[in-house]
Write a protein that holds these residues in place. Sequence first.
Motif, mmCIF file in Angstrom:
data_model
loop_
_atom_site.group_PDB
_atom_site.id
_atom_site.type_symbol
_atom_site.label_atom_id
_atom_site.label_comp_id
_atom_site.label_asym_id
_atom_site.label_seq_id
_atom_site.Cartn_x
_atom_site.Cartn_y
_atom_site.Cartn_z
ATOM 1 N N PRO A 164 36.280 38.605 40.239
ATOM 2 C CA PRO A 164 35.938 39.300 39.385
ATOM 3 C C PRO A 164 35.004 40.868 39.115
ATOM 4 O O PRO A 164 34.288 40.901 39.356
ATOM 5 N N LEU A 165 35.635 41.125 38.282
ATOM 6 C CA LEU A 165 34.548 42.621 37.395
ATOM 7 C C LEU A 165 33.993 42.561 36.769
ATOM 8 O O LEU A 165 35.006 41.614 35.912
ATOM 9 N N TYR A 166 32.702 43.012 36.922
ATOM 10 C CA TYR A 166 31.677 42.630 35.420
ATOM 11 C C TYR A 166 31.452 44.184 35.401
ATOM 12 O O TYR A 166 30.257 44.853 35.895
ATOM 13 N N PRO A 167 31.396 45.046 34.604
ATOM 14 C CA PRO A 167 31.757 45.968 33.927
ATOM 15 C C PRO A 167 30.398 46.102 33.756
ATOM 16 O O PRO A 167 30.315 45.533 32.911
ATOM 17 N N CYS A 168 29.819 47.138 34.226
ATOM 18 C CA CYS A 168 28.680 47.546 33.637
ATOM 19 C C CYS A 168 28.035 48.900 33.402
ATOM 20 O O CYS A 168 27.807 50.008 34.531
ATOM 21 N N ARG A 169 27.627 49.511 32.417
ATOM 22 C CA ARG A 169 27.097 50.555 32.108
ATOM 23 C C ARG A 169 26.009 51.159 32.003
ATOM 24 O O ARG A 169 24.631 50.209 31.959
ATOM 25 N N GLY A 170 25.542 51.643 32.971
ATOM 26 C CA GLY A 170 24.807 52.373 32.732
ATOM 27 C C GLY A 170 24.320 53.968 32.064
ATOM 28 O O GLY A 170 24.634 54.670 31.458
ATOM 29 N N GLN A 171 23.300 54.591 31.362
ATOM 30 C CA GLN A 171 23.630 55.449 30.267
ATOM 31 C C GLN A 171 21.695 56.409 30.603
ATOM 32 O O GLN A 171 20.599 55.692 30.950
ATOM 33 N N THR A 216 20.831 49.263 31.687
ATOM 34 C CA THR A 216 22.217 48.104 32.369
ATOM 35 C C THR A 216 22.560 47.136 31.025
ATOM 36 O O THR A 216 21.995 46.931 30.355
ATOM 37 N N HIS A 217 24.345 47.760 30.439
ATOM 38 C CA HIS A 217 24.725 47.254 29.576
ATOM 39 C C HIS A 217 25.732 46.580 30.167
ATOM 40 O O HIS A 217 26.708 47.001 30.459
ATOM 41 N N TYR A 218 26.352 45.319 30.153
ATOM 42 C CA TYR A 218 27.194 44.511 30.543
ATOM 43 C C TYR A 218 28.515 44.722 29.463
ATOM 44 O O TYR A 218 28.493 44.194 28.001
ATOM 45 N N GLN A 219 29.471 45.029 29.301
ATOM 46 C CA GLN A 219 30.459 45.082 28.927
ATOM 47 C C GLN A 219 32.125 45.140 29.434
ATOM 48 O O GLN A 219 32.273 45.324 30.789
ATOM 49 N N ASN A 220 33.234 45.037 28.639
ATOM 50 C CA ASN A 220 34.399 44.568 30.014
ATOM 51 C C ASN A 220 35.055 45.878 29.067
ATOM 52 O O ASN A 220 36.120 45.547 30.462
ATOM 53 N N GLN A 221 35.308 46.506 28.896
ATOM 54 C CA GLN A 221 35.829 47.604 28.883
ATOM 55 C C GLN A 221 35.471 48.489 30.734
ATOM 56 O O GLN A 221 34.272 48.688 30.173
ATOM 57 N N SER A 224 26.976 58.547 30.340
ATOM 58 C CA SER A 224 26.537 57.331 31.074
ATOM 59 C C SER A 224 27.966 56.671 31.896
ATOM 60 O O SER A 224 28.896 57.768 32.616
ATOM 61 N N GLY A 225 27.287 56.436 33.569
ATOM 62 C CA GLY A 225 28.194 55.926 34.085
ATOM 63 C C GLY A 225 28.912 54.119 34.523
ATOM 64 O O GLY A 225 28.021 53.011 33.419
ATOM 65 N N ILE A 226 29.577 54.007 34.258
ATOM 66 C CA ILE A 226 30.173 52.244 34.930
ATOM 67 C C ILE A 226 29.799 51.506 36.273
ATOM 68 O O ILE A 226 30.270 52.420 37.129
ATOM 69 N N ARG A 227 28.899 50.987 36.348
ATOM 70 C CA ARG A 227 29.123 50.502 38.012
ATOM 71 C C ARG A 227 30.129 49.050 37.895
ATOM 72 O O ARG A 227 30.020 47.887 37.205
ATOM 73 N N PRO A 228 30.987 49.318 39.063
ATOM 74 C CA PRO A 228 31.983 47.945 39.395
ATOM 75 C C PRO A 228 31.629 47.088 39.816
ATOM 76 O O PRO A 228 31.704 46.099 41.121
ATOM 77 N N LYS A 229 30.375 46.293 39.094
ATOM 78 C CA LYS A 229 29.812 44.982 39.883
ATOM 79 C C LYS A 229 31.068 43.743 39.880
ATOM 80 O O LYS A 229 31.300 43.439 39.204
ATOM 81 N N LEU A 230 30.224 43.265 40.994
ATOM 82 C CA LEU A 230 30.876 42.218 41.597
ATOM 83 C C LEU A 230 29.973 40.627 40.751
ATOM 84 O O LEU A 230 30.648 39.812 41.126
ATOM 85 N N SER A 231 28.449 41.128 40.344
ATOM 86 C CA SER A 231 27.491 39.469 39.727
ATOM 87 C C SER A 231 27.786 40.221 38.185
ATOM 88 O O SER A 231 27.416 41.146 37.748
ATOM 89 N N GLY A 232 27.974 38.898 37.334
ATOM 90 C CA GLY A 232 27.601 39.344 36.142
ATOM 91 C C GLY A 232 25.983 39.141 35.759
ATOM 92 O O GLY A 232 25.118 38.932 36.588
#
Length: 380
Positions: A226-233, A276-281, A316-324
């Motif tokens: 599963p992908l857990y997108p995580c935005r970094g500002q 770090t901000h986890y988000q769905n988009q 900002s950029g979004i990390r394609p994380k595999l952990s929530g």
Amino acid sequence: MNATFDFDICIVGAGVVGLAITQALAPHYRVLLIERHSRAGEETSSRNSEVIHAGIYYPHDSLKQRWCLRGKTLLYEFCQRYHTPFNKIGKLIVAQSEQLSQLQALHQHGQKAGVELYWLQAAELKQREPAVSAAAALYSPSTGIIDSHALLQQLEALAVNEGALVQYRSELMAAQAQDVGWQLTIATADGPFELNCHTLINSAGLGAQSVAQACSGNNQPRHIPPLYPCRGQYFRYHGRNPVQHLIYPIPDANLTGLGIHTTVDLAGQLKLGPDTHYQNQTDDYHVDEHARSQFAQAAQRYLPDLEEHRLQPDYSGIRPKLSGPSMPARDFFPWFSEFGSPNPFLHLFGIESPGLTASLAIAEAVTNWLQTGENHYLMP
Ligand SMILES: Cc1cc2nc3c(=O)[nH]c(=O)nc-3n(C[C@H](O)[C@H](O)[C@H](O)COP(=O)(O)OP(=O)(O)OC[C@H]3O[C@@H](n4cnc5c(N)ncnc54)[C@H](O)[C@@H]3O)c2cc1C
């Protein structure tokens, strides 16, 4: 490979990883690189800190550690060879008195990985960085910054010069396994078209899971993480840059991010981030200007004279994380076909930081895997 295919290898995603792989494979194979945007690096590869990481933090023998250490060496060599702008500016990880045991643990961990690190007491730190206030610091001289846009351009030029075809505004919609190889359906501005290739490489970053899901046949990955997108500002500091090095705090325990740190671009402009901000988009890149005081407070712990009103929302950029949230960090996760498979594939999941640093090492590992069939290049 078999000349009946349109291409030996199709690579999906022209970020830094896809481009690095393309330029490495282009001298040996007929390579197609497809990208859904109109130019390279429109997603994570142009939305990061542009730091060449030293390899201090990652678990021993993880792919993040191995590829970061190797990638750092390859990237500095690459920059020198092709005159890609970079600066081995060095980094300080700073600790307050209650964090000294964490700093010691990082020191030991980094040294065990073979990273050059020096312990600085408060007085030495003051000499080096008068504006920084901390009880001690670790100095990493091999950390640097790079012009990521120039890197992307150079990788693309090398790939094209070696005969690779780089096709923009082209989105992979489906990949159907054939008796041998893959039939690809690609959406373009002129409508869908189909082509075939022998090997499929998925370096689609935030789109890697969707690309894997678009693969049909027996070779679909058995487990798509599963992908857990995580935005970094980031906030930009409008004022004189008071520091000479990159200044990082102690990272949080599960390495969600490395803590709000100061980085400098090659023009010497100071910026703070990322948080770090986890988000769905996977396409929400907004920067919340209300985060200004939180950024200022985080940085003022080690840069007390930093002025909050000088901070401006940047990007900002979004990390394609595999952990929530609150889950332990996960390693890069390549999922690849077995040796001799009639439908060879490689899916690169979770290429978050230090993916920029690691890009040339990933390309090297992929080349070795394709040329020898040995799995260990892609295994932690
Ligand atoms: C906030 C932040 C800070 C970071 N800081 C650093 C740092 O300082 N140092 C470092 O080493 N790393 C850093 N990283 C990590 C680094 O930026 C990434 O690991 C790296 O850029 C990943 O590159 P990529 O090519 O895998 O992905 P991307 O750059 O995301 O490229 C993937 C490409 O695939 C394309 N794509 C997706 N789906 C499809 C499809 N179906 N068809 C066609 N194309 C498709 C996308 O459009 C995209 O262009 C940071 C990341 C973030 C988010």
